[in-house]
Design a protein around this motif. Structure first.
Motif, PDB file in Angstrom:
ATOM      1  N   GLN A   1      -6.401   3.538  -7.541  1.00  0.00           N
ATOM      2  CA  GLN A   1      -5.692   2.520  -8.320  1.00  0.00           C
ATOM      3  C   GLN A   1      -5.468   1.256  -7.515  1.00  0.00           C
ATOM      4  O   GLN A   1      -5.483   0.155  -8.048  1.00  0.00           O
ATOM      5  CB  GLN A   1      -4.350   3.062  -8.807  1.00  0.00           C
ATOM      6  CG  GLN A   1      -4.521   3.973 -10.000  1.00  0.00           C
ATOM      7  CD  GLN A   1      -3.206   4.531 -10.474  1.00  0.00           C
ATOM      8  OE1 GLN A   1      -2.210   4.505  -9.755  1.00  0.00           O
ATOM      9  NE2 GLN A   1      -3.191   5.055 -11.679  1.00  0.00           N
ATOM     10  N   ALA A   2      -5.233   1.433  -6.204  1.00  0.00           N
ATOM     11  CA  ALA A   2      -5.088   0.263  -5.345  1.00  0.00           C
ATOM     12  C   ALA A   2      -6.386  -0.538  -5.353  1.00  0.00           C
ATOM     13  O   ALA A   2      -6.379  -1.767  -5.425  1.00  0.00           O
ATOM     14  CB  ALA A   2      -4.711   0.691  -3.929  1.00  0.00           C
TER      15      ALA A   2
ATOM     16  N   VAL B   1       0.684  -2.427  -2.010  1.00  0.00           N
ATOM     17  CA  VAL B   1      -0.494  -1.749  -2.545  1.00  0.00           C
ATOM     18  C   VAL B   1      -1.679  -1.769  -1.581  1.00  0.00           C
ATOM     19  O   VAL B   1      -2.372  -0.776  -1.413  1.00  0.00           O
ATOM     20  CB  VAL B   1      -0.896  -2.397  -3.876  1.00  0.00           C
ATOM     21  CG1 VAL B   1      -2.158  -1.774  -4.412  1.00  0.00           C
ATOM     22  CG2 VAL B   1       0.219  -2.230  -4.877  1.00  0.00           C
TER      23      VAL B   1
ATOM     24  N   GLN C   1      -6.527  -9.672   0.973  1.00  0.00           N
ATOM     25  CA  GLN C   1      -5.428  -8.896   0.392  1.00  0.00           C
ATOM     26  C   GLN C   1      -4.325  -8.782   1.429  1.00  0.00           C
ATOM     27  O   GLN C   1      -4.558  -8.401   2.569  1.00  0.00           O
ATOM     28  CB  GLN C   1      -5.899  -7.536  -0.108  1.00  0.00           C
ATOM     29  CG  GLN C   1      -6.539  -6.636   0.931  1.00  0.00           C
ATOM     30  CD  GLN C   1      -6.822  -5.250   0.365  1.00  0.00           C
ATOM     31  OE1 GLN C   1      -6.306  -4.896  -0.679  1.00  0.00           O
ATOM     32  NE2 GLN C   1      -7.638  -4.480   1.060  1.00  0.00           N
TER      33      GLN C   1
ATOM     34  N   ARG D   1      -7.765  -8.324  -9.661  1.00  0.00           N
ATOM     35  CA  ARG D   1      -7.312  -9.668  -9.282  1.00  0.00           C
ATOM     36  C   ARG D   1      -8.473 -10.524  -8.807  1.00  0.00           C
ATOM     37  O   ARG D   1      -8.436 -11.747  -8.911  1.00  0.00           O
ATOM     38  CB  ARG D   1      -6.258  -9.569  -8.180  1.00  0.00           C
ATOM     39  CG  ARG D   1      -5.029  -8.887  -8.687  1.00  0.00           C
ATOM     40  CD  ARG D   1      -3.784  -9.228  -7.919  1.00  0.00           C
ATOM     41  NE  ARG D   1      -2.702  -8.482  -8.533  1.00  0.00           N
ATOM     42  CZ  ARG D   1      -2.171  -7.369  -8.034  1.00  0.00           C
ATOM     43  NH1 ARG D   1      -2.581  -6.909  -6.874  1.00  0.00           N
ATOM     44  NH2 ARG D   1      -1.221  -6.732  -8.665  1.00  0.00           N
TER      45      ARG D   1
ATOM     46  N   SER E   1       2.127   0.659  -9.947  1.00  0.00           N
ATOM     47  CA  SER E   1       2.911   0.041  -8.872  1.00  0.00           C
ATOM     48  C   SER E   1       4.140  -0.656  -9.417  1.00  0.00           C
ATOM     49  O   SER E   1       5.206  -0.622  -8.802  1.00  0.00           O
ATOM     50  CB  SER E   1       2.059  -0.968  -8.106  1.00  0.00           C
ATOM     51  OG  SER E   1       0.884  -0.364  -7.667  1.00  0.00           O
ATOM     52  N   ASP E   2       3.988  -1.297 -10.574  1.00  0.00           N
ATOM     53  CA  ASP E   2       5.125  -2.011 -11.164  1.00  0.00           C
ATOM     54  C   ASP E   2       6.263  -1.050 -11.489  1.00  0.00           C
ATOM     55  O   ASP E   2       7.429  -1.330 -11.210  1.00  0.00           O
ATOM     56  CB  ASP E   2       4.688  -2.734 -12.444  1.00  0.00           C
ATOM     57  CG  ASP E   2       3.697  -3.845 -12.157  1.00  0.00           C
ATOM     58  OD1 ASP E   2       3.724  -4.375 -11.030  1.00  0.00           O
ATOM     59  OD2 ASP E   2       2.890  -4.173 -13.046  1.00  0.00           O
TER      60      ASP E   2
ATOM     61  N   SER F   1      -0.082 -12.565  -6.910  1.00  0.00           N
ATOM     62  CA  SER F   1       0.502 -11.361  -6.343  1.00  0.00           C
ATOM     63  C   SER F   1       0.025 -11.211  -4.890  1.00  0.00           C
ATOM     64  O   SER F   1       0.188 -12.147  -4.119  1.00  0.00           O
ATOM     65  CB  SER F   1       0.132 -10.163  -7.201  1.00  0.00           C
ATOM     66  OG  SER F   1       0.859  -9.060  -6.793  1.00  0.00           O
TER      67      SER F   1
ATOM     68  N   SER G   1       0.562 -10.052 -18.549  1.00  0.00           N
ATOM     69  CA  SER G   1      -0.754  -9.939 -17.913  1.00  0.00           C
ATOM     70  C   SER G   1      -1.845 -10.354 -18.884  1.00  0.00           C
ATOM     71  O   SER G   1      -2.855 -10.924 -18.500  1.00  0.00           O
ATOM     72  CB  SER G   1      -0.974  -8.528 -17.387  1.00  0.00           C
ATOM     73  OG  SER G   1      -1.454  -7.689 -18.381  1.00  0.00           O
TER      74      SER G   1
ATOM     75  N   GLU H   1      -6.528  -2.412  -8.632  1.00  0.00           N
ATOM     76  CA  GLU H   1      -5.673  -3.591  -8.711  1.00  0.00           C
ATOM     77  C   GLU H   1      -6.330  -4.787  -8.033  1.00  0.00           C
ATOM     78  O   GLU H   1      -6.290  -5.905  -8.540  1.00  0.00           O
ATOM     79  CB  GLU H   1      -4.304  -3.314  -8.067  1.00  0.00           C
ATOM     80  CG  GLU H   1      -3.387  -2.537  -8.983  1.00  0.00           C
ATOM     81  CD  GLU H   1      -1.992  -2.338  -8.421  1.00  0.00           C
ATOM     82  OE1 GLU H   1      -1.475  -3.245  -7.738  1.00  0.00           O
ATOM     83  OE2 GLU H   1      -1.405  -1.271  -8.668  1.00  0.00           O
TER      84      GLU H   1
ATOM     85  N   GLN I   1      -5.719 -11.187 -17.484  1.00  0.00           N
ATOM     86  CA  GLN I   1      -6.096 -10.073 -16.609  1.00  0.00           C
ATOM     87  C   GLN I   1      -6.816  -9.011 -17.436  1.00  0.00           C
ATOM     88  O   GLN I   1      -6.512  -8.825 -18.620  1.00  0.00           O
ATOM     89  CB  GLN I   1      -4.853  -9.464 -15.958  1.00  0.00           C
ATOM     90  CG  GLN I   1      -4.338 -10.320 -14.826  1.00  0.00           C
ATOM     91  CD  GLN I   1      -3.160  -9.690 -14.138  1.00  0.00           C
ATOM     92  OE1 GLN I   1      -2.792  -8.563 -14.415  1.00  0.00           O
ATOM     93  NE2 GLN I   1      -2.557 -10.422 -13.233  1.00  0.00           N
TER      94      GLN I   1
ATOM     95  N   SER J   1      -1.904  -2.797 -12.767  1.00  0.00           N
ATOM     96  CA  SER J   1      -0.886  -2.570 -11.747  1.00  0.00           C
ATOM     97  C   SER J   1       0.321  -1.818 -12.306  1.00  0.00           C
ATOM     98  O   SER J   1       1.345  -1.736 -11.640  1.00  0.00           O
ATOM     99  CB  SER J   1      -0.438  -3.904 -11.173  1.00  0.00           C
ATOM    100  OG  SER J   1       0.058  -4.717 -12.212  1.00  0.00           O
TER     101      SER J   1
END
Lengths: 440, 583
Positions: free
Chosen positions: B339-340, B303, B53, B347, A270-271, B12, A252, B343, A257, A267
């Motif tokens: 957190q979603a 997510v 998304q 991005r 989630s990862d 992603s 990343s 993310e 990022q 992430s």
């Protein structure tokens, strides 16, 4: 992964970082594999016709005119019964000198199980270690890591747990294993005569870090084959997940990022969850149980990796050396198995949960007594008894070299209660006192 | 005409699309990928480029793939049959999906279209109605499920006809309304509503004035939550957040419970699937599942859908509130939702706020909490949505953006403490740091005085004071030693331990101890406070310790026994003898 004749070959890289390369290409799909200068890579980003590839083995020595071909498929593993007893690298290629696997090719990192189709984990996985069976019972379909400092014998404990556990298959996913540890696992599995039920995917420290990203998915794809198709009980060992997370942060970072806590990608949760949530009790009896290792920096569990892990896994196990007995024990205070109440008192004796709580509470009273002692205060009679109890508890039950059946552990605990305490001091429900109390 | 577009970039689950026509923020679109349609939501527009998304895995997606925009926002379907259902974050019915594994692009209908419902009309021809007014009623289990004028209807309508009592499916026209423009509109039992917009259609939103019982002593007695109130439970992992939330879900005094499992463990949801159809609701004697809807977006599910899941859950709650029902929403955990957001913000390459969270995090959280509350409906009846969320602070440190933002929005704070959890003192709610702002509301104090006991809030304050003093005494004992402090310090400390063991600690896995109704809570608190009021004399601290330990043991046995049953009384007798001898 040989090139196919009709494939288009690109020969102009636009950018190279330590882990990624970028080039102009068309008709490329997300997540698909490519070969860059003979090395395996995967599409991680597309922007217009600019494609960014993560090169698993690193980009050292890749020239801007390197040959790039796209394979059109995401990473996959050939699965079959022949996997049993074999050792593979991160790409699923044999490293034990044996023949290639001839089986069905499956994409790794596939979809998750519909939560509604899952079953509640209810089968105990006995390990003979009281710190686990008595205090933090392991259940099939559970996911639980060891939180351990680098100097602790976590790989030995894990090998021991794996070999004692009653399961059909054990799958080892080794990430950044030292060569010595890899050979240790190999030797332990061989000398236990259990090789035929063990499958290993290994990335050692000698190999590039980004390759590690494939290991958990490889191991779990194999696990899903045996659990889903063969209805087997599969135990997956993942060591060390901290090194896996480090590899994530490398990639990343190279993709510019914005890092979140501890320079880990945003992430991370989630990862990690995508891996751990593969642990499952399936409706037809198969199950995947995951025991992982997360190494800590000097016991710091607030670091992003152990912290996120703790929120995903169903508990965590801490190793520590008990100062009184000098034995390595599973810390009864901080360790936790979240699924234990699904089996305690249901698949085990009815007094299990009360005995467990009382024994830990009394052990905690001993820690208070110790603090008093260190501060130079006189100890009461109760304090002294607690200290004696703590030593006996650590030696006769908690030490990981003790191997007992669960009923024997409970009996031992009652013996300790009778030896050191009065009935009221244990605070256990009267009905169990009446049934199991030994001594005066 | 719907706009269409082509995929131009993928990172992603963030996909950029070149659009050929108008597109709106939060519009839903479908991307064609390897023969399946992937649902996505527009989250940013820049010129002809829309960033969307995707609610699914984007594996195999190619630049140039076709996108169709739907000209609507993310919606849920509302109607009879929502209860006892189990949905993913986008309201797909998980129970009707085929296969053990989730299939990408498989969307299932949230409601059963064949099932017939017993309809009873409530409105009659000629009635003037507005959005959310009740037209009729069907029995959903035992609940009177109101069929309402769709929330999206603007202005006043006149009822032209209502179907007579009888059995209908959800698609049958049960009423015809005439608008101000003279046009007739058909109303069925279902309607759609965009999840990110709060459902209004009520007269006013007064301050909460009643308590919602949970059966958990450390909440009800010490820091009660109001009906229509908001609360949150932050705590490091392993402190019992989920056990506490499940206890509230099982015992909470609400008619409808929506549980949003947002980015949490799948096995925890399985626990609900397995137990709730068996467990009995202590208030109605019916199966728990009959009053429960589960929105399940576990941590391994996509997510973006996680972000949607809390909104889906809240919208369903608001729908039932509009029927005049008491609704409880439990979300575990709101940190995963945040957190979603992080993310996606990451991005999108937005400038990050604290800990890389989006800068508007605080506003998003307060907005969401504000959707809870008690309301007075147009017909004068009341309904409420009580919301309790959990927060999973990184590293257990409460000084992080999600906890801090939530603290500003929620009125009750139940701080779970690592130290208590380590000592197995469950529920590990810190009695001093936690608070309920509702105890400061005069209307709530009055309510408690009337329904529980006169001067109840003073008793609660007194209890907290004893705990506070006990903590101080313990510190002194630890510093100066058992012998270094006066005897009274030991007594003060043990009185606080008495409250800790008997009132605060509660065995969530014991059939009797796990649920404590308010009258029992009152009885036990008064009993314990009575003991605390007494002055004892001890020869030494050892005697004090033994005396209190015996008392604690007897009181705990009382907690484990049936209220005022034979054993309960027996232990209370023993307790009385012990106290009389000890004086």
């Amino acid at each position: 992964m040989a090139n196919k004749a009709y494939q288009r070959i690109y020969t102009q890289l636009e950018a190279i970082t330590k882990a990624t390369v970028t080039l102009k290409a068309s008709g490329v799909s997300n997540d698909e594999l490519a070969v860059v200068d003979g090395r395996l890579a995967q599409v991680v980003k597309t922007k217009g016709d600019h494609i960014t590839l993560q090169v698993f083995s690193g980009t050292e020595g890749i020239p801007t005119d390197a040959e790039v071909t796209f394979l059109g498929v995401p990473p996959s593993l050939k699965v079959g019964d022949q996997l049993a007893g074999r050792f593979f690298n991160a790409y699923g290629e044999p490293i034990d000198g044996g023949p290639a696997i001839d089986g069905e090719e499956r994409q790794i990192g596939g979809p998750s199980v519909n939560p509604y189709k899952r079953r509640q984990p209810s089968e105990i996985i006995p390990t003979g270690i009281a710190g686990i069976d008595l205090n933090n019972t392991l259940v099939s379909g559970q996911k639980i890591p060891f939180f351990a400092d680098a100097d602790q014998p976590y790989n030995n404990v894990m090998a021991q747990v794996a070999l004692r556990a009653d399961v059909d298959k054990i799958i080892l996913g080794g990430m950044g294993l030292s060569n010595d540890d890899y050979l240790y696992f190999k030797h332990e599995f061989e000398s236990a005569g259990a090789l035929d039920k063990i499958i290993s995917f290994v990335n050692t420290t000698e190999q590039p870090p980004v390759e590690r990203l494939l290991i958990p998915d490889m191991a779990l794809t194999a696990a899903e084959y045996f659990a889903v198709e063969k209805n087997e009980k599969v135990l997956v060992l993942l060591t060390d997940m901290t090194l896996y997370a480090d590899a994530l942060s490398i990639v990343s970072n190279r993709m510019d990022q914005i890092p979140s806590k501890d320079s880990m990608p945003g992430s991370l949760y989630s990862d990690l969850a995508k891996i751990y949530e593969k642990a499952v009790q399936l409706p037809d009896g198969g199950s995947i149980t995951i025991i992982a290792v997360t190494t800590l920096n000097d016991g710091d569990i607030t670091h992003a990796v152990p912290d996120n892990t703790g929120y995903i896994t169903e508990g965590q196990l801490y190793l520590r050396t008990d100062p009184d007995s000098g034995k390595v024990i599973i810390d009864p205070f901080r360790s936790l198995s979240r699924l234990k109440q699904l089996v305690q008192g249901k698949k085990t004796r009815d007094d299990h949960s009360q005995v467990m709580n009382a024994s830990v509470r009394l052990y905690s009273d001993a820690q208070n007594a110790k603090t008093k002692l260190e501060n130079g205060f006189d100890l009461s009679d109760y304090d002294l008894r607690c200290l004696d109890y703590a030593k006996a508890y650590a030696t006769r039950l908690l030490a990981i070299d003790v191997n007992l059946k669960i009923d024997e552990m409970l009996d031992t605990a009652w013996e300790l209660f009778g030896e050191f305490f009065t009935k009221a001091e244990t605070g256990i429900k009267q009905q169990f006192i009446d049934k199991y109390w030994v001594g005066k | 005409m719907k706009s269409t577009g082509k995929v131009t970039g993928i990172v992603s689950n963030l996909v950029t699309v070149l659009v050929d026509g108008p597109v709106s923020q939060n519009e839903i679109c479908h991307i064609e990928c390897e023969g399946t349609n992937l649902m996505a939501e527009v989250i940013k527009v820049n010129g002809k480029q829309a960033a969307v998304q995707v609610f699914e895995s984007t594996r195999g997606l190619k630049n140039g793939d076709k996108v169709t925009f739907e000209d609507k926002m993310l919606e849920v379907t509302l109607g009879p049959g929502l209860l006892s259902s189990c949905y993913d974050g986008l309201q797909n019915d998980l129970t009707t999906m085929t296969g053990v594994f989730l299939k990408r692009g498989e969307y299932t209908d949230p409601l059963n279209h064949e099932k017939l419902w017993d309809f009873t009309p409530l409105a009659k021809a000629g009635d003037k109605v507005v959005a959310a007014d009740w037209l009729g009623e069907v029995k959903e289990g035992w609940l009177p499920h109101k069929i309402m004028v769709p929330f999206s209807f603007k202005g006043e309508y006149t009822v032209k006809s209502v179907a007579p009592a009888g059995q209908y499916n959800i698609d049958a026209v049960v009423a015809v309304l005439t608008g101000a423009d003279g046009e007739d509109v058909n109303v069925t039992m279902t309607q759609k509503w965009p999840v990110k917009v709060a459902i209004k259609g009520y007269r006013e939103k007064p301050r909460p004035s009643r308590i919602m019982e949970t059966g958990v002593r450390v909440i009800d007695t010490l820091n009660p939550i109001a009906e229509g109130g908001t609360g949150f439970i932050p705590g490091p992992f392993g402190c019992g957040k989920t056990v506490l939330q499940h206890a509230i879900a099982k015992q909470g005094d609400a008619e409808v419970i929506v549980m949003a499992a947002c980015g949490e463990r799948a096995n925890e949801v399985v626990e609900i699937f397995t137990e709730f159809p068996e467990l009995i609701d202590p208030h109605t004697g019916r199966k728990l599942m009959e009053r429960t809807t589960i929105i399940c977006n576990t941590s391994n599910m996509p997510v973006a859908a996680r972000e949607a899941s809390v909104y889906t859950a809240m919208t369903i709650c608001e729908y039932y509130r509009a029927m005049g029902l008491k609704v409880l929403l439990l979300a575990d955990s709101t940190s995963r939702w945040a957190q979603a957001l992080r993310e996606m913000s990451n991005r999108l390459e937005e400038l990050p706020g604290a800990d890389a969270f989006p800068v508007d995090l605080s506003a998003i959280i307060s907005n969401f909490y504000a959707r809870a509350g008690m309301v007075v409906l147009n017909n004068g009846q009341t309904g409420s949505v009580t919301f309790i969320g959990t927060v999973s602070p990184a590293g257990g440190n409460l000084k992080e953006p999600v906890t801090e933002s939530t603290k500003k929005a929620a009125r009750c704070f139940y701080a779970l403490e690592q130290n208590r959890a380590d000592k197995k003192r469950y529920p590990a709610v810190n009695p001093i740091d936690s608070y309920s702002k509702y105890l400061e509301y005069p209307e709530i104090c009055e309510y408690l005085s009337e329904t529980v006991a006169p001067g109840w809030v003073e008793k609660v304050e007194k209890t907290k004071n004893i705990i506070r003093k006990g903590r101080d005494a313990q510190e002194q004992i630890n510093i100066l030693g058992d012998d270094g402090v006066p005897m009274t310090y030991h007594e003060i400390f043990w009185k606080s331990e008495l409250i800790d063991f008997v009132i605060l600690q509660q065995d969530a896995f014991d059939a009797i101890d796990s649920v404590t109704p308010m009258d029992r809570q009152k009885y036990m608190l008064e009993l314990v406070l009575g003991i605390c009021d007494k002055d004892f004399t001890f020869e030494d601290f050892e005697q004090c310790r033994i005396f209190f330990k015996e008392m604690i043991n007897l009181l705990k046995q009382m907690n484990y026994s049936e209220f005022k049953g034979e054993n309960f009384n027996k232990y209370q007798e023993q307790l009385k003898t012990l106290i009389d001898n000890g004086k």
